[in-house]
Design an enzyme around this catalytic site. Sequence first.
Site, PDB file in Angstrom:
ATOM      1  N   THR A  40       0.837  -1.208   0.000  1.00 51.73           N
ATOM      2  CA  THR A  40       0.000   0.000   0.000  1.00 51.73           C
ATOM      3  C   THR A  40       0.869   1.254   0.000  1.00 51.73           C
ATOM      4  OG1 THR A  40      -1.665  -1.195   1.247  1.00 51.73           O
ATOM      5  CG2 THR A  40      -1.818   1.194   1.310  1.00 51.73           C
ATOM      6  N   HIS A  43       2.046   1.957  -3.430  1.00 57.94           N
ATOM      7  CA  HIS A  43       1.008   2.634  -4.243  1.00 57.94           C
ATOM      8  C   HIS A  43       1.003   4.132  -3.932  1.00 57.94           C
ATOM      9  CE1 HIS A  43      -0.882  -0.889  -6.003  1.00 57.94           C
ATOM     10  NE2 HIS A  43      -0.898  -1.482  -4.818  1.00 57.94           N
TER      11      HIS A  43
END
Length: 343
Positions: A40, A43
Amino acid sequence: MKALVKAKAEPGIWMEDLPAPKVGHNDVLIEVGKTAICGTDIHIYHWDEWARQTIPVPMAVGHEFVGRVVEIGSEVQGLAVGDRVSAEGHITCGYCRNCRAGRRHLCRNTLGVGVNRPGCFAEYLSVPAFNTFKLPDVIGDEMGAILDPLGNATHTALSFDLVGEDVLITGAGPIGVMATAIARYAGARHVVTTDVNDYRLDLARKMGASLALNVTRDSLDEAMKNLGMEEGFDVGMEMSGNGSAFSDMLRTMHHGGSIALLGIPPQELAIDWNEVIFKGLTIKGIYGREMFETWYKMSSMLQSGLNVSPIITHRLPAQDYLEGFEIMASGQSGKVILDWRGA
Ligand code: NAD
Ligand code: ZN
């Protein structure tokens, strides 16, 4: 305090000085010891479509950590200054039907530490005391820093009975590799783990996979034959988010088998529903960790022989975060730990 801040709406991440967070009546202030980088965070670093739509700017990010309680809100019970803790990064509302029933992982109003509110890539973090998990001494700081993804693996792997079963895990990212170790620990017969990345498949072998297959070269059907499997996998854990991995899983499942879906496909995904219907498959979506059953389970497994330490492949001081993010983004790593002491 020093923090890794998503300071601008563009690719990158920056170490900046921020005021230390405030502690509400029900919160604790934690001095962060070690943190780990999650997919995450990559990202967010790359500032992809999901990140652009989700992450407020500027904000400190990160959600995998271990630290020590240094201040306690006036209403907090059961914790003391000095306690070594990690914390569940999903902050739930406490008033929806699922929260009230104790099914907090199904809260419809969940907010994520380091996603929707300030994160742990910082010298200090404030979270609701309810979310903390006190660590037994046998769980070291590095392991404490990766309980969040180990919890994803635990939640997924313990969703279905694995004793004596043949298990297919698609995706040997950090979570797939840890799920491999858990499936082995929980008594599976064969654990077949797939990926397209040889570095990660090596980790899966180290962590107990019966076979680790590179699907760009090796055939799943051949592997099943070699293992003496005649009827297909009993349990599937989809941990890649890749559509063709999921199709292969559906195709090789045993009739009546069960699949836990953790991997997040980047966009809508079509599957052959006939595989699900005519095989009578059970499919369960997995989000986060069960609060707090998953935490107790993984803590107990770590105290009774589960060893996932080979998943930690890189250790850096927090100042070298950019190197850490690049290593994580390259796919040539397991978990990357950043040390905040002396930041
Ligand atoms: P990761 O991206 O590091 O791992 C995914 C792995 O899948 C990679 O190693 C990649 O090489 C591999 N892969 C790609 N194509 C494949 C194919 N065709 N067959 C087999 N493997 C293939 O991610 P991770 O941190 O280990 O997380 C695993 C997945 O779970 C990701 O999709 C992530 O977004 C998702 N996730 C979900 C939750 C949740 O709560 N549901 C929480 C954390 C992560
Ligand atoms: Zn809720």
